[in-house]
Design a protein around this motif. Sequence first.
Motif, PDB file in Angstrom:
ATOM      1  N   ILE A 602       7.247 -23.402 -20.112  1.00 36.19           N
ATOM      2  CA  ILE A 602       7.316 -23.614 -21.399  1.00 36.19           C
ATOM      3  C   ILE A 602       8.651 -23.546 -21.982  1.00 36.19           C
ATOM      4  O   ILE A 602       9.628 -22.243 -21.548  1.00 36.19           O
ATOM      5  CB  ILE A 602       6.566 -22.457 -22.272  1.00 36.19           C
ATOM      6  CG1 ILE A 602       4.905 -22.498 -21.743  1.00 36.19           C
ATOM      7  CG2 ILE A 602       6.743 -22.800 -23.698  1.00 36.19           C
ATOM      8  CD1 ILE A 602       4.107 -21.314 -22.549  1.00 36.19           C
ATOM      9  N   ASN A 603       9.292 -24.557 -22.587  1.00 37.79           N
ATOM     10  CA  ASN A 603      10.792 -24.500 -23.119  1.00 37.79           C
ATOM     11  C   ASN A 603      10.153 -24.634 -24.898  1.00 37.79           C
ATOM     12  O   ASN A 603      10.047 -25.603 -25.034  1.00 37.79           O
ATOM     13  CB  ASN A 603      11.488 -25.505 -22.494  1.00 37.79           C
ATOM     14  CG  ASN A 603      11.965 -25.234 -21.371  1.00 37.79           C
ATOM     15  OD1 ASN A 603      12.777 -24.201 -21.070  1.00 37.79           O
ATOM     16  ND2 ASN A 603      11.381 -26.090 -20.462  1.00 37.79           N
ATOM     17  N   LEU A 604      10.605 -23.551 -25.590  1.00 32.75           N
ATOM     18  CA  LEU A 604      10.080 -23.852 -26.950  1.00 32.75           C
ATOM     19  C   LEU A 604      11.484 -23.459 -27.791  1.00 32.75           C
ATOM     20  O   LEU A 604      12.089 -22.394 -27.531  1.00 32.75           O
ATOM     21  CB  LEU A 604       9.277 -22.723 -27.482  1.00 32.75           C
ATOM     22  CG  LEU A 604       8.643 -22.564 -28.905  1.00 32.75           C
ATOM     23  CD1 LEU A 604       8.117 -23.846 -29.446  1.00 32.75           C
ATOM     24  CD2 LEU A 604       7.728 -21.499 -29.099  1.00 32.75           C
ATOM     25  N   SER A 630      12.062 -28.123 -34.535  1.00 33.59           N
ATOM     26  CA  SER A 630      11.355 -27.439 -33.654  1.00 33.59           C
ATOM     27  C   SER A 630      11.067 -28.562 -32.319  1.00 33.59           C
ATOM     28  O   SER A 630      10.993 -29.795 -32.389  1.00 33.59           O
ATOM     29  CB  SER A 630       9.818 -27.129 -34.022  1.00 33.59           C
ATOM     30  OG  SER A 630       9.338 -28.392 -34.646  1.00 33.59           O
ATOM     31  N   THR A 631      11.102 -27.997 -31.173  1.00 29.98           N
ATOM     32  CA  THR A 631      10.888 -28.840 -29.834  1.00 29.98           C
ATOM     33  C   THR A 631      10.157 -27.744 -28.922  1.00 29.98           C
ATOM     34  O   THR A 631      10.122 -26.741 -29.076  1.00 29.98           O
ATOM     35  CB  THR A 631      12.259 -29.082 -29.184  1.00 29.98           C
ATOM     36  OG1 THR A 631      12.982 -27.821 -28.768  1.00 29.98           O
ATOM     37  CG2 THR A 631      13.330 -29.862 -30.081  1.00 29.98           C
ATOM     38  N   ALA A 644       7.154 -32.286 -27.210  1.00 28.67           N
ATOM     39  CA  ALA A 644       6.782 -32.475 -28.807  1.00 28.67           C
ATOM     40  C   ALA A 644       8.054 -32.086 -29.502  1.00 28.67           C
ATOM     41  O   ALA A 644       8.885 -31.140 -29.118  1.00 28.67           O
ATOM     42  CB  ALA A 644       5.659 -31.845 -29.139  1.00 28.67           C
ATOM     43  N   LEU A 645       8.503 -32.568 -30.654  1.00 31.10           N
ATOM     44  CA  LEU A 645       9.504 -32.228 -31.393  1.00 31.10           C
ATOM     45  C   LEU A 645       9.042 -32.552 -32.843  1.00 31.10           C
ATOM     46  O   LEU A 645       8.225 -33.476 -33.340  1.00 31.10           O
ATOM     47  CB  LEU A 645      10.855 -32.682 -31.169  1.00 31.10           C
ATOM     48  CG  LEU A 645      10.991 -34.205 -31.447  1.00 31.10           C
ATOM     49  CD1 LEU A 645      11.325 -34.704 -32.936  1.00 31.10           C
ATOM     50  CD2 LEU A 645      12.049 -34.887 -30.605  1.00 31.10           C
ATOM     51  N   TYR A 646       9.391 -31.659 -33.867  1.00 32.19           N
ATOM     52  CA  TYR A 646       9.186 -31.898 -35.190  1.00 32.19           C
ATOM     53  C   TYR A 646      10.352 -31.443 -36.177  1.00 32.19           C
ATOM     54  O   TYR A 646      10.766 -30.210 -36.135  1.00 32.19           O
ATOM     55  CB  TYR A 646       7.770 -31.151 -35.651  1.00 32.19           C
ATOM     56  CG  TYR A 646       7.369 -31.380 -37.190  1.00 32.19           C
ATOM     57  CD1 TYR A 646       6.743 -32.647 -37.076  1.00 32.19           C
ATOM     58  CD2 TYR A 646       7.695 -30.622 -38.253  1.00 32.19           C
ATOM     59  CE1 TYR A 646       6.010 -32.964 -38.587  1.00 32.19           C
ATOM     60  CE2 TYR A 646       7.225 -31.038 -39.536  1.00 32.19           C
ATOM     61  CZ  TYR A 646       6.337 -32.275 -39.507  1.00 32.19           C
ATOM     62  OH  TYR A 646       5.811 -32.393 -40.863  1.00 32.19           O
ATOM     63  N   ASN A 647      10.789 -32.430 -36.801  1.00 32.51           N
ATOM     64  CA  ASN A 647      11.850 -31.944 -37.805  1.00 32.51           C
ATOM     65  C   ASN A 647      11.712 -32.331 -39.361  1.00 32.51           C
ATOM     66  O   ASN A 647      11.012 -33.527 -39.458  1.00 32.51           O
ATOM     67  CB  ASN A 647      13.351 -32.853 -37.443  1.00 32.51           C
ATOM     68  CG  ASN A 647      13.631 -32.453 -36.065  1.00 32.51           C
ATOM     69  OD1 ASN A 647      13.762 -31.394 -35.653  1.00 32.51           O
ATOM     70  ND2 ASN A 647      14.099 -33.517 -35.241  1.00 32.51           N
ATOM     71  N   TYR A 648      11.682 -31.488 -40.088  1.00 35.75           N
ATOM     72  CA  TYR A 648      11.325 -31.496 -41.640  1.00 35.75           C
ATOM     73  C   TYR A 648      12.277 -31.073 -42.559  1.00 35.75           C
ATOM     74  O   TYR A 648      12.722 -29.890 -42.298  1.00 35.75           O
ATOM     75  CB  TYR A 648       9.840 -30.658 -41.684  1.00 35.75           C
ATOM     76  CG  TYR A 648       9.279 -30.923 -42.875  1.00 35.75           C
ATOM     77  CD1 TYR A 648       8.753 -32.129 -43.207  1.00 35.75           C
ATOM     78  CD2 TYR A 648       9.179 -30.056 -43.995  1.00 35.75           C
ATOM     79  CE1 TYR A 648       7.798 -32.558 -44.535  1.00 35.75           C
ATOM     80  CE2 TYR A 648       8.543 -30.425 -45.310  1.00 35.75           C
ATOM     81  CZ  TYR A 648       8.057 -31.494 -45.461  1.00 35.75           C
ATOM     82  OH  TYR A 648       7.159 -31.664 -46.533  1.00 35.75           O
TER      83      TYR A 648
END
Length: 723
Positions: A602-604, A630-631, A644-648
């Motif tokens: 896991i790489n969070l 977030s990655t 997965a990634l999410y930028n907001y």
Amino acid sequence: MLKLLFFLSIFLYSSVLGAEGKVEIYASTMESLDGKVESSGGITLIYNKYILTADRSVYNRNSGEMELYGNIRLNHGGSFKVLGEYAKLNLAKKEKLFKPFYMSEKESEVWMSASEANMMDSDIAISSGAVSGCNPVDPLWKFEFSSSDYNSHTKWTNIYNARFYIEDIPIFYTPYFGYSLDKTRRSGLLMPSIGYSSNEGMYYEQPIYIAPQNWWDLELRPQVRSERGYGVYETFRFVDSKISRGDIKAGYFKEQNSYFIDNKLQNRTHYGFEINYDNGDFINQWFGTSLSGQSGLYIDINHMNDVDYINLSTNNIQNSTTATQVLSRINMFYNTTEHYVGTYFKYYQDLALADNTQTLQKLPTLQYHYYLKTLFDDHFLYNLDVKSNNITRSVGKTVIQTDINLPVSLQASLFDEYLNVSYKANIFMQHSKFMGDEVPQTIPTEFNNGYLLRNYHTLSASTQLTRGYDELSHVISFGISYNKSASESKTGFYDDNAVFCADPTNSASSRCEFYNISSVQDEAQLELIQYFYDKSAKQILYHRLAQKIFYSDVQDQYGELENELDYQITSYLNYYNNMFYNYNERNFSKIFNKLSIHNKGINLGLSHLYKDTFIEAVSTLPRYTSYLTSTLGYTYNMHYSFNALYNYDIEAHEKKSMEIGFMYRQRCWNFGLRYSENRRPILTTEGDSFVDDKYIYLSVVLKPIMQVRDGSSLMTFQLPKND
């Protein structure tokens, strides 16, 4: 038997003098009858780099042909093996026939099976068969073909009328497919990229690689977007010496008229170029000198007519830029142990503007630096730095600003080096000479030549203590410094604008665009820094606390309190924090938090940035910033991985980008699927704008005949945009 073996070797040698070498045959038994020599009992034939084995052989003295039967193995220089049940060899003509045919290349483990094959020197002509890099027993993928040819010298294979199968399921057909098993550079076609967009139509890009010499290569990437237009991008790479290398990139794309009009684009054609070059000793190399100092040249030039030059350079939105600022640089320097001389050119291009005539450029900056010198047993220190900036543009005021810094220090250690104290006199001067005409505005601003001369003093004291424990070590340091303003003299521009430009609310005014002077206040800074290390000297915790206290006649006595923490909680869990607290506003001006986990595949990474300027929001400068990134990467085993990634942007309520996907890896192939969203800028007739893209990427790599390329995808599908 030995006599018969010797006779046969000499006989074959005399029969194939044109075959460039002696032929040796080893067998358990040999019989000669009517011009034929039959051998059995484990045949081994050695000829040049070929080694053949078989159960039985027949050699015809009259025709010079040799036939091999049963369990035939051929090894060519240890690189590939050929198997079959029947083979006919004409050593004089260097011809070989195998039925059936099976070849395995040792290094790549690619195999080929066919009904028969004819070998002539290093060329092999192959009839209908199959090829794969997977296990020969029930291969995961394979190409079936009607004919093929292979060159054992170049390791290049051509297959014709190829049908691609996954397991036993036919996927696609191509009349021709070629690949190389040689890892050395060579010219040829690279893996294509295919895609579909409801807005742009079918997409196809076919890279062409040209490498005729070792010191340079050229990659051409022509592309077609059926509903949008066509273009080509190129990358020219070169290594002109052991200490220098570079690349030149360029591209051109032309829109179809209908797409250009419907999308209200600013330009119908998009073009640009990039030049990168690095040389570690250009003065001695170019001018034939033998200077002992170090010289360097770095070039990074970028130019494009709009941001779509970047957007169209790839079909992978991960590689697309989201910034509209482009910087070009040329840096040159010469460095010795005492002196440093450098010149720097910086050119800024704002892709959100139709033109950059009013954009400020630094062309050039000249710098001289005299390195730190010490006297009186390292108690007296001094150095000199002079920097001159030619800040220019096509339309509007320009200036030549020259900075001179001359710090002089006295330092000493007291109480057996428990306390370090120092005094520094800081002498600073900036001179501005203005040129050009001011852009017409409602309230004219006068830019008068002038200078600012300043002297201020810095007193500092610090101590550092270290203590060891059974499981860890603790290092702590305390420091305090005090700045005392002294004399200051200013004329012209600096005297006219000192009060106005010192107000942060006026920082965006054209009157202050050349004013980069910060006032020196009577202030003290207290700083606490501590480290914790484990037994292996690995850092566990870093903590820094800093506070400024102002003694000048200012409204705020206390500056912002800064706290920085880097804590390795466990071997796989890390937490980082950096924050600033404003006493006057009784609130935080900046808070940055980041959490990282690396454990069991896991790489969070989670991070959040919050900023408050405490200035009422204007159109160009929002007061608040709140941004979440977030990655996540998860490697399930050696075959499966997920990402997965999410930028907001929380303040703007905008999703900037997101992605989710997986990759399946086997020895002989990779298969990946991912869904991605991204907001990218474009330039329209209505000014700066953006487009929200949604893509599905399909990645397929057939190893080893296809190479893994970062960010590349075999197929791309753009989803329809929301109305």
